[in-house]
Scaffold this motif. Sequence first.
Motif, short mmCIF file in Angstrom:
data_model
loop_
_atom_site.label_atom_id
_atom_site.label_comp_id
_atom_site.label_asym_id
_atom_site.label_seq_id
_atom_site.Cartn_x
_atom_site.Cartn_y
_atom_site.Cartn_z
N LEU A 1 36.01 -59.98 69.83
CA LEU A 1 37.31 -59.53 70.30
C LEU A 1 37.99 -60.70 70.96
CD1 LEU A 1 36.50 -56.37 72.33
CD2 LEU A 1 37.56 -56.42 70.08
N ALA A 2 37.42 -61.76 71.39
CA ALA A 2 37.99 -62.92 72.03
C ALA A 2 38.50 -63.55 70.94
CB ALA A 2 37.00 -64.01 72.63
N VAL A 3 38.18 -63.94 69.66
CA VAL A 3 38.77 -64.35 68.54
C VAL A 3 39.77 -63.47 68.05
CG1 VAL A 3 38.29 -65.44 66.00
CG2 VAL A 3 36.54 -65.68 67.78
N GLN A 4 39.63 -62.51 67.75
CA GLN A 4 40.62 -61.64 67.04
C GLN A 4 41.78 -61.26 67.91
OE1 GLN A 4 38.42 -57.99 66.07
NE2 GLN A 4 37.85 -58.91 64.00
N ASN A 5 41.62 -60.93 69.05
CA ASN A 5 42.64 -60.43 70.18
C ASN A 5 43.16 -61.84 70.83
OD1 ASN A 5 42.11 -57.85 69.61
ND2 ASN A 5 41.12 -57.54 71.75
N GLY A 6 42.52 -63.06 70.82
CA GLY A 6 43.03 -64.21 71.18
C GLY A 6 43.74 -64.78 70.29
N THR A 7 43.77 -64.65 69.02
CA THR A 7 44.61 -65.02 67.90
C THR A 7 46.02 -64.61 67.95
OG1 THR A 7 42.71 -65.39 66.39
CG2 THR A 7 45.07 -65.41 65.35
N LEU A 8 46.06 -63.12 68.10
CA LEU A 8 47.24 -62.23 68.22
C LEU A 8 47.94 -62.89 69.71
CD1 LEU A 8 48.95 -59.81 67.56
CD2 LEU A 8 47.53 -58.38 68.69
N LEU A 9 47.17 -62.97 70.66
CA LEU A 9 47.72 -63.24 71.99
C LEU A 9 48.48 -64.79 71.87
CD1 LEU A 9 47.86 -62.89 75.08
CD2 LEU A 9 45.85 -64.07 75.18
N LEU A 10 47.95 -65.34 71.25
CA LEU A 10 48.39 -66.94 70.98
C LEU A 10 49.44 -66.77 70.43
CD1 LEU A 10 45.28 -69.17 71.25
CD2 LEU A 10 46.91 -68.91 72.98
N THR A 11 49.71 -66.18 69.23
CA THR A 11 50.73 -65.93 68.16
C THR A 11 51.95 -65.39 68.86
OG1 THR A 11 49.05 -65.62 66.18
CG2 THR A 11 51.45 -65.01 65.92
N GLU A 12 51.61 -64.29 69.78
CA GLU A 12 52.71 -63.60 70.57
C GLU A 12 53.32 -64.59 71.67
OE1 GLU A 12 54.15 -60.53 70.59
OE2 GLU A 12 53.01 -59.84 68.80
N GLY B 1 34.35 -53.21 81.00
CA GLY B 1 34.57 -54.38 81.37
C GLY B 1 35.16 -55.62 80.40
N ILE B 2 34.36 -55.67 79.54
CA ILE B 2 34.27 -56.78 78.41
C ILE B 2 35.48 -56.21 77.53
CG2 ILE B 2 33.50 -57.25 76.17
CD1 ILE B 2 30.65 -57.44 77.73
N LEU B 3 35.66 -54.90 77.19
CA LEU B 3 36.68 -54.42 76.32
C LEU B 3 37.92 -54.64 77.15
CD1 LEU B 3 34.95 -51.17 75.06
CD2 LEU B 3 35.91 -53.08 73.59
N SER B 4 38.16 -54.26 78.44
CA SER B 4 39.62 -54.66 79.06
C SER B 4 39.75 -56.07 79.06
CB SER B 4 39.43 -53.71 80.63
OG SER B 4 38.33 -54.50 81.13
N ALA B 5 38.88 -56.97 79.40
CA ALA B 5 39.26 -58.21 79.75
C ALA B 5 39.55 -58.95 78.40
CB ALA B 5 37.80 -59.02 80.12
N ALA B 6 39.00 -58.51 77.25
CA ALA B 6 39.53 -59.14 75.82
C ALA B 6 40.67 -58.11 75.23
CB ALA B 6 38.18 -58.80 74.96
N SER C 1 45.28 -52.75 71.07
CA SER C 1 45.58 -54.23 70.84
C SER C 1 45.66 -54.61 69.11
CB SER C 1 44.37 -55.27 71.40
OG SER C 1 44.58 -54.75 72.81
N GLU C 2 46.00 -53.69 68.47
CA GLU C 2 46.02 -53.58 66.76
C GLU C 2 44.97 -54.06 66.29
OE1 GLU C 2 48.81 -52.88 65.39
OE2 GLU C 2 50.13 -52.74 67.26
N ASN C 3 43.72 -53.51 67.06
CA ASN C 3 42.27 -54.21 66.54
C ASN C 3 41.47 -52.70 66.16
OD1 ASN C 3 39.46 -54.72 67.31
ND2 ASN C 3 40.19 -56.61 67.49
N GLU C 4 40.95 -52.88 64.88
CA GLU C 4 40.54 -51.87 64.11
C GLU C 4 39.03 -51.46 65.26
OE1 GLU C 4 41.52 -50.23 61.58
OE2 GLU C 4 43.22 -51.44 61.76
#
Length: 490
Positions: free
Chosen positions: A364-375, A117-122, A252-255
């Motif tokens: 994940l919220a910080v890393q993927n959230g940054t990518l999300l907002l940039t997009e 659930g966490i991995l999908s939500a983030a 999500s381009e996340n290592e």
Amino acid sequence: MEKKDKFCSCAYVVIAVLAFGGMLAYSGIQEFWYDEVYQLGLVGPDKGLGEVLRSYMQLKDYTPPLYAVIVWIWRAVVPFSFRWLLLVSEGFTAAGIFFTALAGRELGGKKLGLLAGILSAASSVLILHAGYEFRSYSLYFLSASLLVFALAKRIRSSGKKGNIFFAISLLLLLYSHYYGCVIAGVLFLLEMIFVIAKKQSFKKSYPYFAAGAGFAPWLLLVFINHTRSITEFWIQPPDLKALFDLLRFLCSENEFQLWTLCLGSAGCLVCFAAKCRSGKFIYKEDAEKLYLPGLVISVPAIMYLYSTVINPAGGIFYDRYFIGLLPFCYLIMAWGVLWVWGLITGRGRNREFIALCQGIALVLAVQNGTLLLTELHQEQKISYCSSVGALAKQSDITDEGVIVVTTDNSYVRAGIEMYFEGFYGVMPKVISQHDNNFQEIVKNYKKVYLFIGKQPLVDATRKLFTEYHMVSRDKKNRTREYLMEQKEDE
């Protein structure tokens, strides 16, 4: 035990609700792109439900009709805005997150469900390309999540209800996206491996035939009515790099997610092979160790082979089309995390595990959230809002002798009409260069505002406008103003 299950279900609901709330917070920041304007035109107020279905039978859109039927109803009852229109996709995405978590609990316990659930939500790819798309990808993700949940229930316990639920989830997947046929087909082949190995009864394959029978009438209607090619497509054949790009896209381009997906896949397959070799394989306990990585590996491999060898002219290897694999990916990632966690801590206490989950969610919220907002804050290459807005400001835009011409097709033109009315409260005459009798209609007007959208001017249209006076040109908004007076011969 029941109290624990209820508590876990509540935790999964909270994760899905938080994801939904996060989507709402930034909903509508990014305007619709070409395909979404096209989708609007397909389900516009001038279209009856029968006409919508006929458009999909004719392959005016390369997806099955279920999402279109849903948004046709939704569009008719909500205010016209990106935020309202996207609520359907955001709701489907949040529901898919919940069912992915439930599938994890069914397959590996409450910890696996919580991680899934966490991995999908983030996941930024899920939010961007499902939640924030006015297209069928959110329904596609939800149906795949329901399928993996139904598969999990079916693996752990047999019964008529489980088979019915599995058949329904398969049928929903087929009607949500044509790639669902590929996922269902690969799942059936994996099922046959267990049947041949006598680990599963052939009767268990009946839901596949039931779902296929439910989808066959639609395929027949498409075959009879299609007006676009079934085998030709605009996507270029992929190369090997496309496979690696797809892997990164799904992660999500996340290592971190990339490594956990690789570790989880390898762990599942090694465990499956070891169980088979030692003769300790039990279907009800181990079947998912083939199903999950088997799907994630086989579906891209099959579509890569199809797009490079079988039919390069009709290649359909496109990242978004694999969104139906995401629930399977998140479960594999969760297994990868649990495997590494077990190696480091042994069984580990619940308090420590909760801390781990909180840490993963935060990172994940910080890393993927940054990518999300940039997009989200990237400008569209072609802004339909800006162009329509610039035209709507023209004082004579609704005059009787004025017409707006768009280079895009008739469905996008219908979407542009909805922009004019919904966003700016004006209703000018709008026509597409692809509409019937286009040239004859245009010649009846004194002034034309030309909007060059994604589709270019065709030769006949370009020739037509060279005969008239261009009064002004707005390069930024891709618009031109023409007076329909014949140029004098020099």
